[in-house]
Design a protein around this motif. Structure first.
Motif, PDB file in Angstrom:
ATOM      1  N   ASP A  38       0.740  -1.200  -0.072  1.00  0.00           N
ATOM      2  CA  ASP A  38       0.109   0.010   0.067  1.00  0.00           C
ATOM      3  C   ASP A  38       0.780   1.193   0.105  1.00  0.00           C
ATOM      4  O   ASP A  38       0.271   2.327  -0.012  1.00  0.00           O
ATOM      5  CB  ASP A  38      -0.995  -0.111   1.058  1.00  0.00           C
ATOM      6  CG  ASP A  38      -0.142  -0.123   2.558  1.00  0.00           C
ATOM      7  OD1 ASP A  38       0.990  -0.182   2.422  1.00  0.00           O
ATOM      8  OD2 ASP A  38      -0.963  -0.404   3.352  1.00  0.00           O
ATOM      9  N   GLY A  39       2.363   1.064   0.012  1.00  0.00           N
ATOM     10  CA  GLY A  39       3.028   2.197   0.114  1.00  0.00           C
ATOM     11  C   GLY A  39       3.358   3.080   1.124  1.00  0.00           C
ATOM     12  O   GLY A  39       4.227   3.840   1.412  1.00  0.00           O
ATOM     13  N   LEU A  40       2.828   2.347   2.208  1.00  0.00           N
ATOM     14  CA  LEU A  40       3.262   2.805   3.700  1.00  0.00           C
ATOM     15  C   LEU A  40       4.424   2.197   4.275  1.00  0.00           C
ATOM     16  O   LEU A  40       4.830   1.215   3.764  1.00  0.00           O
ATOM     17  CB  LEU A  40       2.051   2.505   4.459  1.00  0.00           C
ATOM     18  CG  LEU A  40       0.641   3.036   4.194  1.00  0.00           C
ATOM     19  CD1 LEU A  40      -0.425   2.649   5.233  1.00  0.00           C
ATOM     20  CD2 LEU A  40       0.865   4.646   4.116  1.00  0.00           C
ATOM     21  N   PRO A  41       5.194   2.888   5.288  1.00  0.00           N
ATOM     22  CA  PRO A  41       6.302   2.393   5.725  1.00  0.00           C
ATOM     23  C   PRO A  41       6.459   0.871   6.145  1.00  0.00           C
ATOM     24  O   PRO A  41       5.385   0.454   6.823  1.00  0.00           O
ATOM     25  CB  PRO A  41       6.663   3.303   7.044  1.00  0.00           C
ATOM     26  CG  PRO A  41       5.771   4.628   6.611  1.00  0.00           C
ATOM     27  CD  PRO A  41       4.578   4.009   5.954  1.00  0.00           C
ATOM     28  N   SER A  42       7.367   0.309   5.706  1.00  0.00           N
ATOM     29  CA  SER A  42       7.206  -1.280   5.995  1.00  0.00           C
ATOM     30  C   SER A  42       8.638  -1.711   6.161  1.00  0.00           C
ATOM     31  O   SER A  42       9.593  -0.939   5.822  1.00  0.00           O
ATOM     32  CB  SER A  42       6.675  -2.133   5.127  1.00  0.00           C
ATOM     33  OG  SER A  42       5.354  -1.602   4.879  1.00  0.00           O
ATOM     34  N   GLU A  43       8.893  -2.837   6.914  1.00  0.00           N
ATOM     35  CA  GLU A  43      10.421  -3.408   6.931  1.00  0.00           C
ATOM     36  C   GLU A  43      10.564  -4.682   6.542  1.00  0.00           C
ATOM     37  O   GLU A  43       9.763  -5.407   6.593  1.00  0.00           O
ATOM     38  CB  GLU A  43      10.595  -3.228   8.555  1.00  0.00           C
ATOM     39  CG  GLU A  43      10.788  -1.816   9.229  1.00  0.00           C
ATOM     40  CD  GLU A  43      11.337  -2.075  10.492  1.00  0.00           C
ATOM     41  OE1 GLU A  43      12.592  -1.996  10.889  1.00  0.00           O
ATOM     42  OE2 GLU A  43      10.469  -1.882  11.452  1.00  0.00           O
ATOM     43  N   ALA A  44      11.670  -5.042   6.018  1.00  0.00           N
ATOM     44  CA  ALA A  44      12.224  -6.230   5.687  1.00  0.00           C
ATOM     45  C   ALA A  44      13.605  -6.662   6.447  1.00  0.00           C
ATOM     46  O   ALA A  44      14.698  -5.883   6.452  1.00  0.00           O
ATOM     47  CB  ALA A  44      12.723  -6.301   4.115  1.00  0.00           C
ATOM     48  N   TRP A  45      13.708  -7.661   7.224  1.00  0.00           N
ATOM     49  CA  TRP A  45      14.609  -8.072   8.061  1.00  0.00           C
ATOM     50  C   TRP A  45      14.983  -9.395   7.757  1.00  0.00           C
ATOM     51  O   TRP A  45      14.112 -10.458   7.685  1.00  0.00           O
ATOM     52  CB  TRP A  45      14.112  -7.858   9.505  1.00  0.00           C
ATOM     53  CG  TRP A  45      15.190  -8.385  10.622  1.00  0.00           C
ATOM     54  CD1 TRP A  45      15.975  -7.468  11.292  1.00  0.00           C
ATOM     55  CD2 TRP A  45      15.412  -9.581  11.173  1.00  0.00           C
ATOM     56  NE1 TRP A  45      16.837  -8.101  12.305  1.00  0.00           N
ATOM     57  CE2 TRP A  45      16.217  -9.442  12.100  1.00  0.00           C
ATOM     58  CE3 TRP A  45      14.744 -10.759  10.993  1.00  0.00           C
ATOM     59  CZ2 TRP A  45      16.796 -10.643  13.264  1.00  0.00           C
ATOM     60  CZ3 TRP A  45      15.015 -11.957  11.861  1.00  0.00           C
ATOM     61  CH2 TRP A  45      15.941 -11.708  12.586  1.00  0.00           C
TER      62      TRP A  45
END
Length: 624
Positions: A340-347
């Motif tokens: 959705d284009g909102l802030p997200s994280e890949a760890w």
């Protein structure tokens, strides 16, 4: 105003439009948006006019609209080839809520359900029909659509056609028949993950040499990348998840056993988690996937059997406890966050054991040697990204042939620049230890030799009497582990699984021995404190500048959305995505007409859900 009342999805035999509309009219009336994003409009207009296309857009760039809108603009039914039944179900349900006449034809349907879909096809009562690649090339399906007017063929997840891709499916190879069977019908192939080699394979295998190719940046600037050296991985994962307590996310593991163990452990830690892998009973698997789609704060622990084409837009994090097999797989899996284009994280946490396991899987696999060679190169490319001291985003995009200036500010190496050290002497010592021990051992034993560890194995092979024994005792074990990972990433050594994981010297190592090549290593960061305190706020809570009363109203709208979704038995995002709720909270429309000014609200959704959300806004404003 009256609250929401349950209705069946607006599925009818009548077209939404009495005449063939233009793309912008469809975009506004059906989807509720005033303008296309990026190159969407160019693709839509090209295909709507009858042209073939290959679309290479990142996840979240709106690929689905690139075939859905042309199908609604053209006469006939748009036929969409999709590899997963779950994906079909999600997209069909979302289209029905928009008022689009959509259906799927697959093995999950009962005989009665399949018969109803077939009758709708014959009666020209569908705008979009989703089918599997196995079904579309059968004689039975050809007979079904023999007299139908076909608007277009869309081949989704087109990288599955390529043996060089990470999700190769042999049945996709048969789709080149569509060009000969249905001349004049436009075809559009779409994927979010394809390096240059795979792109060429897609075009060749699907007979799309004359198609126009549309590409856009593969950058996902809303995703923060973080890759750490493995050190008590469960605790590392727990610290990461502490930032996302109110969010949905995915944790990927390599094995089925690890998936189940990790899900059970997370549950015991107070984090709601469910497992997903191909070995689970089908009903359990489906139940867990439905829970993930329909609930807003669930962690799904999964193998790569889960996720391709999943439409859930509000996945706020993706974590890897094991190294994926390639950059493409890593990009595809992390790309399930933040659609959705909102802030997200890949760890991700990784270590040398990951590399050895992945190499073993490649070497012991049934693929031809040329395919194995490509798979090894892809794994090396991912390892290089893990070990890079520069911007991770820059390294990822470079793999897909895209230049990036670096310094993205949204990856761990940019937020906390990595220190390097002159590792030439350490590299020579490490390579010498590999050579002196006969290139017969893995990193664990060679590190024991370097550290001067006298044990049964080092004594039995006479390594305690070698000059390299104890030559590296002034360097910590953890640093030596990092050194060998980086020697592997830079191509100075390789792992030979035919020799039980022994390290072998590559030809490039000679230049290091001769001091003709300088070697610099990244410094491992110290392990963080064993506590979740002080963790930064969840990206899910940083709702694009929402604060104060806007945030409070957003949460009320979110609760209303969840209530409606439960009543309809659909995922909340099918009602409205978070981006629409944010716009509602900020703009606070006061009447029926103003609802159509909110992105994501078209006429059908206004009719179905508008009164309920206007009532929430009105009650909140009156109470302020």
């Amino acid at each position: 105003m009256p609250p929401f009342e349950r209705q069946e999805p607006p599925f009818s035999t009548e077209r939404l439009f009495s005449a063939n509309p233009g793309p912008l009219e469809v975009l506004k009336r059906v989807y509720g948006y005033d303008a296309f994003r990026g190159k969407q409009q160019a693709v839509v207009e090209h295909v709507a006019a009858g042209g073939d296309a290959v679309v290479l857009f990142p996840t979240g760039a709106g690929k689905s609209l690139c075939f859905q809108i042309p199908a609604l603009c053209r006469d006939g039914v748009g036929i969409v080839v999709s590899p997963l039944i779950a994906l079909m179900r999600d997209q069909v349900e979302a289209l029905k809520q928009l008022g689009v006449r959509a259906a799927a034809l697959n093995s999950a349907l009962s005989r009665e359900e399949a018969g109803a879909v077939m009758r709708a096809v014959r009666a020209a009562e569908l705008d979009l029909l989703y089918v599997t690649p196995e079904r579309i090339v059968t004689d039975g399906f050809a007979e079904l659509i023999g007299n139908a007017r076909i608007a277009l063929f869309a081949i989704d997840e087109a990288h599955c056609v390529s043996q060089w891709g990470h999700d190769f499916r042999p049945e996709y190879r048969t789709l080149d028949r569509l060009a000969g069977r249905y001349p004049g019908v436009p075809r559009i192939a779409l994927t979010a993950t394809a390096d240059p080699h795979t792109r060429e394979d897609i075009i060749e295998r699907l007979s799309l040499a004359n198609a126009q190719v549309f590409t856009t940046s593969f950058d996902r600037p809303n995703i923060a990348y973080d890759i750490v050296e493995r050190d008590q991985p469960r605790q590392q994962l727990l610290r990461f998840l502490s930032r996302h307590k109110d969010a949905s996310g995915i944790v990927y593991c390599l094995s089925r056993a690890k998936v189940e163990d990790t899900a059970a452990w997370l549950d015991a830690q107070g984090i709601r988690a469910r497992p997903y892998h191909a070995g689970l009973d089908r009903s359990v698997r489906d139940t867990n996937q439905d829970a993930f789609l329909k609930e807003e704060n669930l962690c799904l622990v999964a193998t790569v059997a889960f996720g391709m084409g999943i439409d859930k837009p509000d996945v706020r994090y993706v974590a890897h406890l094991d190294l994926p097999g390639s950059v493409e797989a890593y990009y595809q899996e992390t790309g399930r966050a933040g659609r959705d284009g909102l802030p997200s994280e890949a760890w991700m946490a990784y270590g040398m054991a990951d590399v050895m396991q992945r190499r073993r899987m490649i070497d012991e696999g049934d693929a031809a040697e040329d395919v194995k060679r490509v798979e090894r190169a892809k794994l090396n490319a991912l390892l290089a990204i893990c070990e890079t001291v520069s911007c991770r985003r820059q390294a990822i995009l470079a793999h897909f042939g895209e230049a990036h200036a670096g310094g993205c500010g949204n990856c761990d190496t940019c937020r906390n620049p990595v220190e390097t050290w002159d590792g030439t002497e350490a590299a020579i010592t490490a390579l010498a230890a590999v050579y002196r021990t006969g290139e017969r051992f893995g990193s664990g034993h060679v590190i024991d030799v370097l550290m001067g560890v006298a044990n049964e194995k080092t004594e039995r092979f006479g390594h305690v009497d070698m000059p390299v024994f104890g030559a590296g005792k002034d360097i910590p074990v953890r640093t030596w582990q990092s050194v060998f990972r980086q020697l592997l990433a830079t191509g100075l050594i390789r792992i030979d699984h035919t020799a039980f994981g022994a390290m072998k010297l590559e030809a490039e190592a000679r230049a290091v021995f001769r001091r003709e090549r300088e070697v610099r290593f990244r410094k491992d960061r110290p392990a963080p404190a064993r506590t979740g305190r002080g963790a930064k706020p969840s990206a899910a809570r940083e709702r694009v500048d929402l604060a104060g009363s806007d945030r409070e109203l957003f949460e009320r709208l979110r609760a209303e959305r969840l209530s409606i979704a439960k009543d309809l038995d659909v995922p909340p995002y099918v009602v409205f995505p978070d981006t629409t709720l944010i716009a509602l909270a900020k703009e606070r429309p006061g009447d029926w007409d103003e609802l159509l000014d909110i992105p994501g609200i078209g006429q059908s959704k206004r009719e179905r859900f508008g009164k309920a959300f206007l009532a929430v806004i009105e009650d909140y404003v009156e109470g302020e």
